[in-house]
Design a protein around this motif. Structure first.
Motif, PDB file in Angstrom:
ATOM      1  N   GLY A   1      10.040  -2.536 -15.189  1.00 41.31           N
ATOM      2  CA  GLY A   1       8.183  -3.055 -15.662  1.00 41.31           C
ATOM      3  C   GLY A   1       8.153  -2.442 -16.945  1.00 41.31           C
ATOM      4  N   ALA A   2       8.070  -2.026 -17.029  1.00 38.56           N
ATOM      5  CA  ALA A   2       7.468  -1.067 -18.862  1.00 38.56           C
ATOM      6  C   ALA A   2       8.116  -1.878 -19.645  1.00 38.56           C
ATOM      7  CB  ALA A   2       7.327   0.102 -19.416  1.00 38.56           C
TER       8      ALA A   2
ATOM      9  N   ASP B   1       0.918  -1.623  -0.089  1.00 33.15           N
ATOM     10  CA  ASP B   1      -0.362   0.023   0.255  1.00 33.15           C
ATOM     11  C   ASP B   1       0.961   1.032  -0.003  1.00 33.15           C
ATOM     12  OD1 ASP B   1      -2.373  -1.449  -0.120  1.00 33.15           O
ATOM     13  OD2 ASP B   1      -2.431  -1.381   2.504  1.00 33.15           O
ATOM     14  N   THR B   2       2.161   1.464   0.063  1.00 33.18           N
ATOM     15  CA  THR B   2       2.902   2.102   0.530  1.00 33.18           C
ATOM     16  C   THR B   2       4.329   2.075  -0.477  1.00 33.18           C
ATOM     17  OG1 THR B   2       4.487   1.488   2.669  1.00 33.18           O
ATOM     18  CG2 THR B   2       2.561   2.386   2.872  1.00 33.18           C
ATOM     19  N   TYR B   3       4.246   1.285  -1.347  1.00 37.75           N
ATOM     20  CA  TYR B   3       5.331   1.161  -1.795  1.00 37.75           C
ATOM     21  C   TYR B   3       5.542   2.632  -2.849  1.00 37.75           C
ATOM     22  CZ  TYR B   3       8.751  -0.742  -5.590  1.00 37.75           C
ATOM     23  OH  TYR B   3       9.841  -1.063  -6.700  1.00 37.75           O
ATOM     24  N   VAL B   4       6.566   2.844  -3.150  1.00 39.48           N
ATOM     25  CA  VAL B   4       6.706   4.029  -4.388  1.00 39.48           C
ATOM     26  C   VAL B   4       7.553   3.686  -5.481  1.00 39.48           C
ATOM     27  CG1 VAL B   4       6.752   6.274  -5.386  1.00 39.48           C
ATOM     28  CG2 VAL B   4       5.339   5.683  -3.204  1.00 39.48           C
ATOM     29  N   PRO B   5       7.760   2.786  -6.400  1.00 34.87           N
ATOM     30  CA  PRO B   5       8.863   2.668  -7.590  1.00 34.87           C
ATOM     31  C   PRO B   5       9.535   3.142  -7.865  1.00 34.87           C
ATOM     32  CG  PRO B   5       6.528   2.111  -9.073  1.00 34.87           C
ATOM     33  CD  PRO B   5       6.413   2.622  -7.065  1.00 34.87           C
ATOM     34  N   GLU B   6      11.256   3.590  -7.613  1.00 34.66           N
ATOM     35  CA  GLU B   6      11.539   3.946  -8.729  1.00 34.66           C
ATOM     36  C   GLU B   6      11.524   4.329  -9.751  1.00 34.66           C
ATOM     37  OE1 GLU B   6      15.915   3.465  -7.260  1.00 34.66           O
ATOM     38  OE2 GLU B   6      15.109   3.770  -5.189  1.00 34.66           O
ATOM     39  N   GLU B   7      11.827   5.659 -10.940  1.00 33.51           N
ATOM     40  CA  GLU B   7      11.534   5.859 -12.356  1.00 33.51           C
ATOM     41  C   GLU B   7      13.022   4.407 -12.489  1.00 33.51           C
ATOM     42  OE1 GLU B   7      11.610   9.119 -14.342  1.00 33.51           O
ATOM     43  OE2 GLU B   7      11.204  10.301 -12.702  1.00 33.51           O
ATOM     44  N   ALA B   8      13.693   3.808 -12.246  1.00 27.34           N
ATOM     45  CA  ALA B   8      13.934   2.752 -12.937  1.00 27.34           C
ATOM     46  C   ALA B   8      13.200   1.524 -13.047  1.00 27.34           C
ATOM     47  CB  ALA B   8      15.863   2.635 -12.073  1.00 27.34           C
TER      48      ALA B   8
END
Length: 92
Positions: free
Chosen positions: A35-36, A23-30
């Motif tokens: 993932g993309a 619920d609190t995880y915010v992935p870094e841009e890398a």
């Protein structure tokens, strides 16, 4: 890619750890970029570019991948991480 061979205990431990931070995880841009790239290379052929495609083997599911990821993120993580042998889907 192969479906990973993970013990039930290791799988449950991982899910418990992920569940406490999901619920609190915010992935870094890398991480988002990785993932993309993974999605484009391995997933969009079945799930469409925007995740709206139906999940193979779930004909009656109106939501598609994106909806399922939003509605049940822990289940989405489990299938994505460990794969789904019934569908022949590898884990990533």
């Amino acid at each position: 890619m192969d479906i990973p061979d993970v013990s039930a205990t290791d799988r449950q431990t991982t899910l418990e750890q992920v569940g406490t931070t999901l619920d609190t995880y915010v992935p870094e841009e890398a991480a988002l970029a990785r993932g993309a790239t993974t999605y484009e290379q391995h997933c969009q052929v079945c799930y469409a570019k925007d995740g709206s495609g139906q999940i193979a083997g779930t004909e009656g599911d109106p939501g598609g991948l994106g909806s399922n990821a939003n509605n049940d993120p822990l289940s989405f993580y489990e299938i994505t991480a460990f794969g789904d042998a019934e569908r022949g889907m590898p884990g990533f």
